[in-house]
Design a protein around this motif. Structure first.
Motif, PDB file in Angstrom:
ATOM      1  N   ILE A  77       0.853  -1.191   0.000  1.00 53.02           N
ATOM      2  CA  ILE A  77       0.000   0.000   0.000  1.00 53.02           C
ATOM      3  C   ILE A  77       0.891   1.244   0.000  1.00 53.02           C
ATOM      4  O   ILE A  77       1.753   1.389   0.869  1.00 53.02           O
ATOM      5  N   SER A  78       0.689   2.135  -0.977  1.00 57.33           N
ATOM      6  CA  SER A  78       1.500   3.356  -1.058  1.00 57.33           C
ATOM      7  C   SER A  78       0.986   4.436  -0.118  1.00 57.33           C
ATOM      8  O   SER A  78       1.757   5.106   0.562  1.00 57.33           O
ATOM      9  N   PHE A  79      -0.326   4.661  -0.099  1.00 52.52           N
ATOM     10  CA  PHE A  79      -0.949   5.631   0.794  1.00 52.52           C
ATOM     11  C   PHE A  79      -2.088   4.923   1.527  1.00 52.52           C
ATOM     12  O   PHE A  79      -2.813   4.142   0.931  1.00 52.52           O
ATOM     13  N   GLY A  80      -2.264   5.227   2.806  1.00 54.25           N
ATOM     14  CA  GLY A  80      -3.379   4.612   3.507  1.00 54.25           C
ATOM     15  C   GLY A  80      -3.271   4.750   5.006  1.00 54.25           C
ATOM     16  O   GLY A  80      -2.302   5.300   5.539  1.00 54.25           O
ATOM     17  N   GLU A  81      -4.304   4.248   5.678  1.00 51.80           N
ATOM     18  CA  GLU A  81      -4.349   4.297   7.133  1.00 51.80           C
ATOM     19  C   GLU A  81      -5.413   3.308   7.607  1.00 51.80           C
ATOM     20  O   GLU A  81      -6.392   3.053   6.907  1.00 51.80           O
ATOM     21  N   ALA A  82      -5.203   2.774   8.815  1.00 53.19           N
ATOM     22  CA  ALA A  82      -6.145   1.789   9.357  1.00 53.19           C
ATOM     23  C   ALA A  82      -6.246   1.968  10.860  1.00 53.19           C
ATOM     24  O   ALA A  82      -5.672   2.887  11.438  1.00 53.19           O
ATOM     25  N   PHE A  83      -6.984   1.073  11.495  1.00 54.88           N
ATOM     26  CA  PHE A  83      -7.135   1.053  12.952  1.00 54.88           C
ATOM     27  C   PHE A  83      -7.568  -0.359  13.345  1.00 54.88           C
ATOM     28  O   PHE A  83      -8.072  -1.118  12.511  1.00 54.88           O
ATOM     29  N   PRO A  84      -7.370  -0.740  14.600  1.00 54.31           N
ATOM     30  CA  PRO A  84      -7.793  -2.083  15.024  1.00 54.31           C
ATOM     31  C   PRO A  84      -9.317  -2.218  14.973  1.00 54.31           C
ATOM     32  O   PRO A  84     -10.037  -1.381  15.525  1.00 54.31           O
ATOM     33  N   LEU A  85      -9.803  -3.254  14.329  1.00 53.71           N
ATOM     34  CA  LEU A  85     -11.247  -3.425  14.201  1.00 53.71           C
ATOM     35  C   LEU A  85     -11.918  -3.671  15.546  1.00 53.71           C
ATOM     36  O   LEU A  85     -13.066  -3.264  15.761  1.00 53.71           O
ATOM     37  N   GLU A  86     -11.193  -4.309  16.476  1.00 59.49           N
ATOM     38  CA  GLU A  86     -11.801  -4.533  17.785  1.00 59.49           C
ATOM     39  C   GLU A  86     -12.047  -3.224  18.519  1.00 59.49           C
ATOM     40  O   GLU A  86     -12.893  -3.154  19.417  1.00 59.49           O
ATOM     41  N   LEU A  87     -11.299  -2.178  18.147  1.00 62.09           N
ATOM     42  CA  LEU A  87     -11.521  -0.866  18.737  1.00 62.09           C
ATOM     43  C   LEU A  87     -12.947  -0.390  18.472  1.00 62.09           C
ATOM     44  O   LEU A  87     -13.555   0.304  19.299  1.00 62.09           O
ATOM     45  N   MET A  88     -13.495  -0.758  17.317  1.00 65.70           N
ATOM     46  CA  MET A  88     -14.850  -0.376  16.930  1.00 65.70           C
ATOM     47  C   MET A  88     -15.857  -1.486  17.190  1.00 65.70           C
ATOM     48  O   MET A  88     -16.958  -1.473  16.666  1.00 65.70           O
ATOM     49  N   GLN A  89     -15.440  -2.468  17.997  1.00 68.57           N
ATOM     50  CA  GLN A  89     -16.304  -3.575  18.387  1.00 68.57           C
ATOM     51  C   GLN A  89     -16.841  -4.330  17.168  1.00 68.57           C
ATOM     52  O   GLN A  89     -18.024  -4.650  17.089  1.00 68.57           O
ATOM     53  N   VAL A  90     -15.954  -4.597  16.227  1.00 64.53           N
ATOM     54  CA  VAL A  90     -16.292  -5.369  15.039  1.00 64.53           C
ATOM     55  C   VAL A  90     -15.752  -6.779  15.214  1.00 64.53           C
ATOM     56  O   VAL A  90     -14.560  -6.972  15.456  1.00 64.53           O
ATOM     57  N   SER A  91     -16.604  -7.769  15.090  1.00 68.36           N
ATOM     58  CA  SER A  91     -16.193  -9.158  15.293  1.00 68.36           C
ATOM     59  C   SER A  91     -15.435  -9.664  14.068  1.00 68.36           C
ATOM     60  O   SER A  91     -15.630  -9.179  12.948  1.00 68.36           O
ATOM     61  N   PRO A  92     -14.558 -10.663  14.246  1.00 69.47           N
ATOM     62  CA  PRO A  92     -13.812 -11.218  13.114  1.00 69.47           C
ATOM     63  C   PRO A  92     -14.719 -11.829  12.047  1.00 69.47           C
ATOM     64  O   PRO A  92     -14.303 -11.982  10.900  1.00 69.47           O
ATOM     65  N   GLU A  93     -15.948 -12.190  12.420  1.00 74.01           N
ATOM     66  CA  GLU A  93     -16.872 -12.806  11.460  1.00 74.01           C
ATOM     67  C   GLU A  93     -17.622 -11.772  10.624  1.00 74.01           C
ATOM     68  O   GLU A  93     -18.298 -12.130   9.656  1.00 74.01           O
ATOM     69  N   ALA A  94     -17.517 -10.505  10.962  1.00 70.64           N
ATOM     70  CA  ALA A  94     -18.279  -9.473  10.259  1.00 70.64           C
ATOM     71  C   ALA A  94     -17.742  -9.267   8.850  1.00 70.64           C
ATOM     72  O   ALA A  94     -16.568  -9.514   8.559  1.00 70.64           O
ATOM     73  N   ASN A  95     -18.631  -8.805   7.953  1.00 61.58           N
ATOM     74  CA  ASN A  95     -18.232  -8.403   6.605  1.00 61.58           C
ATOM     75  C   ASN A  95     -18.059  -6.889   6.568  1.00 61.58           C
ATOM     76  O   ASN A  95     -18.930  -6.146   7.026  1.00 61.58           O
TER      77      ASN A  95
END
Length: 287
Positions: free
Chosen positions: A170-188
């Motif tokens: 990835i040349s440009f971008g940004e992310a965050f931990p999904l668990e921070l937003m209470q998103v389960s690993p099974e979510a789409n």
């Protein structure tokens, strides 16, 4: 890449002995990676008497925070546009660029936690909420011709797929931990991919705008609107077929199920395995 900080400087629901609102500066480090340990992110909080609310006091607090952290961030994001002049002046005097932004995810959660658990325990606490930070939004702008993608498509990824994001090219971008937003690993996680032979310039331009979220808008025709900064927005695409409109509605439904989390990716072609840009986003209300 250095750290990015998020900052809020505003009155709190607490009165001092003179019945004046107590102010507070909150500074926290942004989570920039899906594997970031949010418990280890830098945080700094300090109350400010109402008689000392100015850029000089804030600059001094910033300098204290930098000393405590051991190094200055590459930039500071803040969402309260009504505090723009004071925050920008203090940051500039401290030698740190300041950027109005809705991408203050750690700060938003910290503010909510303090509203519920910290301020009610303070002497002089006054129930109720602070004034809204919502500002009049200008009309969405049209993308510059040279930056329009040649193709785009709705896609989705399993939340677990993002565990490997640090290994993606990835040349440009940004992310965050999904668990921070209470998103389960099974979510789409829904999103869109934009394809353009000018993928790198397009991704660089988008990165400079500080992406906030993507939404399906029907106020003036069916459109995809890219939200950036604090109030800015751009018409990413006009949806002209029933199929695309149905897909946009499905995108919004999936986004709500994923607690507002979604993504935007930019590639040179559908066959490319690299990303010129990739941003994990969350649509959320500011405190």
């Amino acid at each position: 890449m250095g750290s990015i900080w998020e900052l809020d400087f505003y009155s709190r629901p607490i009165l001092d002995e003179q019945q004046k609102k107590v102010w507070e500066v909150l500074i926290c480090e942004s989570a920039l990676d899906v594997r970031a340990n949010t418990d280890s992110l830098f945080r700094y909080a300090k109350y400010c008497p109402s008689t000392q609310v100015n850029s000089v006091w804030l600059r001094t607090a910033l300098q204290e925070a930098v000393e405590k952290a051991g190094e200055a961030p590459i930039k500071i994001r803040f969402f309260r546009r009504q505090m723009n002049n004071m925050i920008v002046k203090a940051c500039e005097d401290a030698g740190i660029p300041a950027l109005p932004s809705r991408r203050t995810l750690i700060l938003n959660q910290w503010l909510q936690q303090r509203q519920e658990q910290v301020y009610p325990q303070e002497p002089g606490y006054q129930g109720g909420t602070n004034p809204s930070v919502r500002l009049e939004r200008p009309l969405p702008q049209r993308l510059p011709d040279a930056l329009e993608g040649q193709q785009w498509t709705f896609v989705s990824l399993a939340a677990a797929d993002f565990n490997d994001m640090p290994e993606w090219e990835i040349s440009f971008g940004e992310a965050f931990p999904l668990e921070l937003m209470q998103v389960s690993p099974e979510a789409n996680i829904p999103g869109i991919l934009i394809f353009s032979p000018r993928a790198l310039p397009l991704a660089g331009w988008m990165s400079g705008l500080d992406l906030s979220s993507l939404r399906f808008d029907t106020a003036q025709g069916e459109r995809l609107i890219l939200e950036t900064g604090v109030t800015e927005s751009w018409i990413l695409a006009n949806l002209r077929t029933p199929k695309l409109i149905a897909e946009a509605k499905a995108f919004e439904e999936a986004k709500q199920k994923a607690n507002g989390v979604h993504f935007v990716g930019v590639q040179s072609s559908p066959q490319s395995e690299a990303f010129a840009g990739f941003w994990l986003l969350q649509e959320a209300n500011l405190p």
